[in-house]
Design a protein around this motif. Sequence first.
Motif, PDB file in Angstrom:
ATOM      1  N   VAL A  28      -2.387  -1.998  -3.481  1.00  0.00           N
ATOM      2  CA  VAL A  28      -3.423  -0.991  -3.250  1.00  0.00           C
ATOM      3  C   VAL A  28      -2.808   0.290  -2.688  1.00  0.00           C
ATOM      4  CG1 VAL A  28      -5.558  -0.483  -1.993  1.00  0.00           C
ATOM      5  CG2 VAL A  28      -5.192  -2.757  -2.943  1.00  0.00           C
ATOM      6  N   SER A  29      -1.717   0.165  -1.932  1.00  0.00           N
ATOM      7  CA  SER A  29      -1.030   1.351  -1.408  1.00  0.00           C
ATOM      8  C   SER A  29      -0.491   2.216  -2.543  1.00  0.00           C
ATOM      9  CB  SER A  29       0.122   0.942  -0.493  1.00  0.00           C
ATOM     10  OG  SER A  29      -0.339   0.255   0.641  1.00  0.00           O
TER      11      SER A  29
ATOM     12  N   ARG B  51      -2.655 -14.376   8.910  1.00  0.00           N
ATOM     13  CA  ARG B  51      -1.330 -14.807   8.430  1.00  0.00           C
ATOM     14  C   ARG B  51      -1.374 -15.123   6.928  1.00  0.00           C
ATOM     15  NH1 ARG B  51      -1.451 -18.501  13.027  1.00  0.00           N
ATOM     16  NH2 ARG B  51      -1.213 -20.230  11.569  1.00  0.00           N
ATOM     17  N   ASP B  52      -2.027 -14.253   6.192  1.00  0.00           N
ATOM     18  CA  ASP B  52      -2.197 -14.447   4.751  1.00  0.00           C
ATOM     19  C   ASP B  52      -1.305 -13.457   4.002  1.00  0.00           C
ATOM     20  OD1 ASP B  52      -3.051 -14.697   2.116  1.00  0.00           O
ATOM     21  OD2 ASP B  52      -5.131 -15.018   2.673  1.00  0.00           O
ATOM     22  N   GLY B  53      -0.153 -13.947   3.529  1.00  0.00           N
ATOM     23  CA  GLY B  53       0.794 -13.090   2.837  1.00  0.00           C
ATOM     24  C   GLY B  53       0.272 -12.548   1.530  1.00  0.00           C
ATOM     25  N   LEU B  54      -0.651 -13.265   0.890  1.00  0.00           N
ATOM     26  CA  LEU B  54      -1.213 -12.780  -0.366  1.00  0.00           C
ATOM     27  C   LEU B  54      -1.969 -11.472  -0.149  1.00  0.00           C
ATOM     28  CD1 LEU B  54      -1.590 -13.342  -3.365  1.00  0.00           C
ATOM     29  CD2 LEU B  54      -3.643 -14.653  -2.806  1.00  0.00           C
ATOM     30  N   LEU B  55      -2.649 -11.361   0.991  1.00  0.00           N
ATOM     31  CA  LEU B  55      -3.347 -10.116   1.301  1.00  0.00           C
ATOM     32  C   LEU B  55      -2.363  -8.980   1.587  1.00  0.00           C
ATOM     33  CD1 LEU B  55      -6.004 -11.697   1.338  1.00  0.00           C
ATOM     34  CD2 LEU B  55      -6.658 -10.364   3.340  1.00  0.00           C
ATOM     35  N   VAL B  56      -1.240  -9.307   2.216  1.00  0.00           N
ATOM     36  CA  VAL B  56      -0.233  -8.274   2.472  1.00  0.00           C
ATOM     37  C   VAL B  56       0.330  -7.749   1.156  1.00  0.00           C
ATOM     38  CG1 VAL B  56       1.990  -7.780   3.548  1.00  0.00           C
ATOM     39  CG2 VAL B  56       0.329  -9.219   4.736  1.00  0.00           C
ATOM     40  N   LEU B  57       0.596  -8.663   0.205  1.00  0.00           N
ATOM     41  CA  LEU B  57       1.055  -8.234  -1.119  1.00  0.00           C
ATOM     42  C   LEU B  57      -0.012  -7.393  -1.811  1.00  0.00           C
ATOM     43  CD1 LEU B  57       2.799 -11.481  -2.456  1.00  0.00           C
ATOM     44  CD2 LEU B  57       3.878  -9.386  -1.637  1.00  0.00           C
TER      45      LEU B  57
ATOM     46  N   TRP C 198      -8.720   0.736   2.332  1.00  0.00           N
ATOM     47  CA  TRP C 198      -8.697  -0.665   1.911  1.00  0.00           C
ATOM     48  C   TRP C 198      -7.280  -1.237   1.908  1.00  0.00           C
ATOM     49  CZ3 TRP C 198     -11.672  -4.636   1.895  1.00  0.00           C
ATOM     50  CH2 TRP C 198     -13.051  -4.435   2.001  1.00  0.00           C
ATOM     51  N   ALA C 199      -6.293  -0.399   1.656  1.00  0.00           N
ATOM     52  CA  ALA C 199      -4.910  -0.875   1.797  1.00  0.00           C
ATOM     53  C   ALA C 199      -4.648  -1.282   3.242  1.00  0.00           C
ATOM     54  CB  ALA C 199      -3.937   0.220   1.357  1.00  0.00           C
ATOM     55  N   ILE C 200      -5.150  -0.482   4.198  1.00  0.00           N
ATOM     56  CA  ILE C 200      -4.984  -0.796   5.616  1.00  0.00           C
ATOM     57  C   ILE C 200      -5.769  -2.048   5.990  1.00  0.00           C
ATOM     58  CG2 ILE C 200      -5.425   0.035   7.958  1.00  0.00           C
ATOM     59  CD1 ILE C 200      -5.011   2.884   6.871  1.00  0.00           C
TER      60      ILE C 200
ATOM     61  N   VAL D  61       4.682  -0.358   8.264  1.00  0.00           N
ATOM     62  CA  VAL D  61       5.011   0.672   7.270  1.00  0.00           C
ATOM     63  C   VAL D  61       3.835   0.888   6.320  1.00  0.00           C
ATOM     64  CG1 VAL D  61       6.474   1.189   5.275  1.00  0.00           C
ATOM     65  CG2 VAL D  61       7.505   0.349   7.391  1.00  0.00           C
ATOM     66  N   ILE D  62       3.216  -0.205   5.877  1.00  0.00           N
ATOM     67  CA  ILE D  62       2.064  -0.101   4.972  1.00  0.00           C
ATOM     68  C   ILE D  62       0.939   0.684   5.639  1.00  0.00           C
ATOM     69  CG2 ILE D  62       0.266  -1.400   3.763  1.00  0.00           C
ATOM     70  CD1 ILE D  62       2.309  -3.699   3.496  1.00  0.00           C
TER      71      ILE D  62
END
Length: 213
Positions: free
Chosen positions: A188-189, A177-183, A165-167, A143-144
Amino acid sequence: MTAQQPITPEQVYAPRRISEIVAELCTGNPEDRITLHELLELFEVRAFGFLILVFALPNGIPAPIAPGLSAILGAPLLLLSGQLVFGFNHPWFPKKWLQRSFRRADVARLLRPSIPWLQKIERWLKPRLERIAGWRARRLIGVIVLWNAFLLSLPIPFGNLIPAWAIILAALGQIERDGLLVLSSLAVSVLATGWVGLLIFGGIEIVSHLLGM
């Protein structure tokens, strides 16, 4: 003896650094051609994340790119992110796309500037908050990427950098597998949406003023 359990994407974690794989793509005979099928084989179980990263990186580096390139690179991003949203286990492309090839020199020209940036980011990457970054979170990441790929594809000057950069952050988060980057990619989105909206409405205001409307 018990039957061996099938290996899932979560259980496979390649030790090679992202920057090493990108550098490998840029190294070799400049006239060699690289097909999309070869990229899928190179990236293996992390193909989704790596392909998304490869198509987003040229837009994420603050350097001039060819006019219209954002839209061209946005098309495979829309396809890949849509597949993640629908829960695909492996990337799917039409057969003609799989055989499409690119000169290594052109690939290197687009990707080589990103290698120093990737090397800096890699120092901070590690598996954490995996519930929002692992394979089971692919729909969230899809979705992101889907939303930002849509923003990226819009023909708006200066509108591609923040969505890219959001992508990139979402792709790196899935690969490592770094959830901090996903957050971070979610944050950024929001910024990308506001920025693109500002450019759209600002452009409308400027055109209206010039036309005396």
